[in-house]
Design a protein around this motif. Structure first.
Motif, PDB file in Angstrom:
ATOM      1  N   TRP A  16     -27.764  36.766 -10.880  1.00 46.47           N
ATOM      2  CA  TRP A  16     -27.528  35.333 -10.743  1.00 46.47           C
ATOM      3  C   TRP A  16     -26.233  34.979 -11.440  1.00 46.47           C
ATOM      4  O   TRP A  16     -25.682  35.771 -12.202  1.00 46.47           O
ATOM      5  CB  TRP A  16     -28.686  34.527 -11.311  1.00 46.47           C
ATOM      6  CG  TRP A  16     -28.861  34.632 -12.802  1.00 46.47           C
ATOM      7  CD1 TRP A  16     -28.425  33.752 -13.750  1.00 46.47           C
ATOM      8  CD2 TRP A  16     -29.506  35.694 -13.527  1.00 46.47           C
ATOM      9  NE1 TRP A  16     -28.774  34.195 -15.009  1.00 46.47           N
ATOM     10  CE2 TRP A  16     -29.434  35.390 -14.898  1.00 46.47           C
ATOM     11  CE3 TRP A  16     -30.136  36.878 -13.145  1.00 46.47           C
ATOM     12  CZ2 TRP A  16     -29.952  36.217 -15.892  1.00 46.47           C
ATOM     13  CZ3 TRP A  16     -30.663  37.703 -14.134  1.00 46.47           C
ATOM     14  CH2 TRP A  16     -30.572  37.369 -15.483  1.00 46.47           C
ATOM     15  N   GLN A  50     -27.391  27.250 -13.378  1.00 45.30           N
ATOM     16  CA  GLN A  50     -27.525  28.605 -12.846  1.00 45.30           C
ATOM     17  C   GLN A  50     -27.681  28.553 -11.341  1.00 45.30           C
ATOM     18  O   GLN A  50     -28.084  27.546 -10.773  1.00 45.30           O
ATOM     19  CB  GLN A  50     -28.693  29.350 -13.469  1.00 45.30           C
ATOM     20  CG  GLN A  50     -30.054  28.872 -13.017  1.00 45.30           C
ATOM     21  CD  GLN A  50     -31.170  29.701 -13.614  1.00 45.30           C
ATOM     22  OE1 GLN A  50     -31.158  29.981 -14.804  1.00 45.30           O
ATOM     23  NE2 GLN A  50     -32.115  30.089 -12.802  1.00 45.30           N
ATOM     24  N   SER A  51     -27.332  29.658 -10.716  1.00 42.55           N
ATOM     25  CA  SER A  51     -27.519  29.813  -9.279  1.00 42.55           C
ATOM     26  C   SER A  51     -28.960  30.237  -9.022  1.00 42.55           C
ATOM     27  O   SER A  51     -29.688  30.578  -9.954  1.00 42.55           O
ATOM     28  CB  SER A  51     -26.581  30.908  -8.758  1.00 42.55           C
ATOM     29  OG  SER A  51     -27.041  32.195  -9.174  1.00 42.55           O
ATOM     30  N   LEU A  58     -31.709  33.056  -7.885  1.00 41.09           N
ATOM     31  CA  LEU A  58     -31.757  34.491  -8.155  1.00 41.09           C
ATOM     32  C   LEU A  58     -31.570  35.272  -6.863  1.00 41.09           C
ATOM     33  O   LEU A  58     -32.072  34.869  -5.810  1.00 41.09           O
ATOM     34  CB  LEU A  58     -33.104  34.871  -8.759  1.00 41.09           C
ATOM     35  CG  LEU A  58     -33.458  34.231 -10.093  1.00 41.09           C
ATOM     36  CD1 LEU A  58     -34.867  34.665 -10.498  1.00 41.09           C
ATOM     37  CD2 LEU A  58     -32.462  34.596 -11.164  1.00 41.09           C
TER      38      LEU A  58
END
Length: 124
Positions: free
Chosen positions: A36, A50-51, A53
């Protein structure tokens, strides 16, 4: 990505959760990674982002997914990419499935925001 895969055959037809490589679309069995992109927030003045997963086989597939992350979440915008072995990811996930963050007196969990999630499961 973790996906439910339709399966037929003994002992019965079912949907089975599996790690599916985001580079080659094959099941990841054994050596694989969860990866990620993230920005580092301090939990107070900057929000941690965060992106989603992603999953990949180690090696060539992992490098392809890393390149996808760099394109969608560039370092010039403050993103870094991280990864974890699938086995270690599963240990942490299993622990967190039965241990609430709010019950952990020794840890401080920071606010975070998921960036780039889409309805079709592909990076935007």
């Amino acid at each position: 990505m973790i996906e439910y895969v339709a399966r037929s055959g003994p002992p019965e037809a079912m949907n089975c959760p599996a790690f599916i490589c985001d580079a080659c679309r094959q099941q990841v069995v054994g050596a694989g990674i969860v990866t990620w992109a993230t920005t580092i927030g301090d939990g107070r003045s900057r929000t941690h982002s965060q992106s989603p997963l992603y999953v990949a086989h180690k090696g060539e597939c992992g490098r392809k997914v890393e390149a996808m992350l760099h394109a969608g979440y560039p370092a010039s915008d403050g993103w870094i990419d991280l990864w974890d072995d699938i086995g270690d990811f599963l240990k942490q996930l299993t622990h967190n499935a039965t241990n609430a963050f709010t019950d952990d007196a020794d840890g401080e969990y920071h606010q975070h925001r998921l960036e780039g999630a889409s309805t079709n499961g592909r990076m935007q």
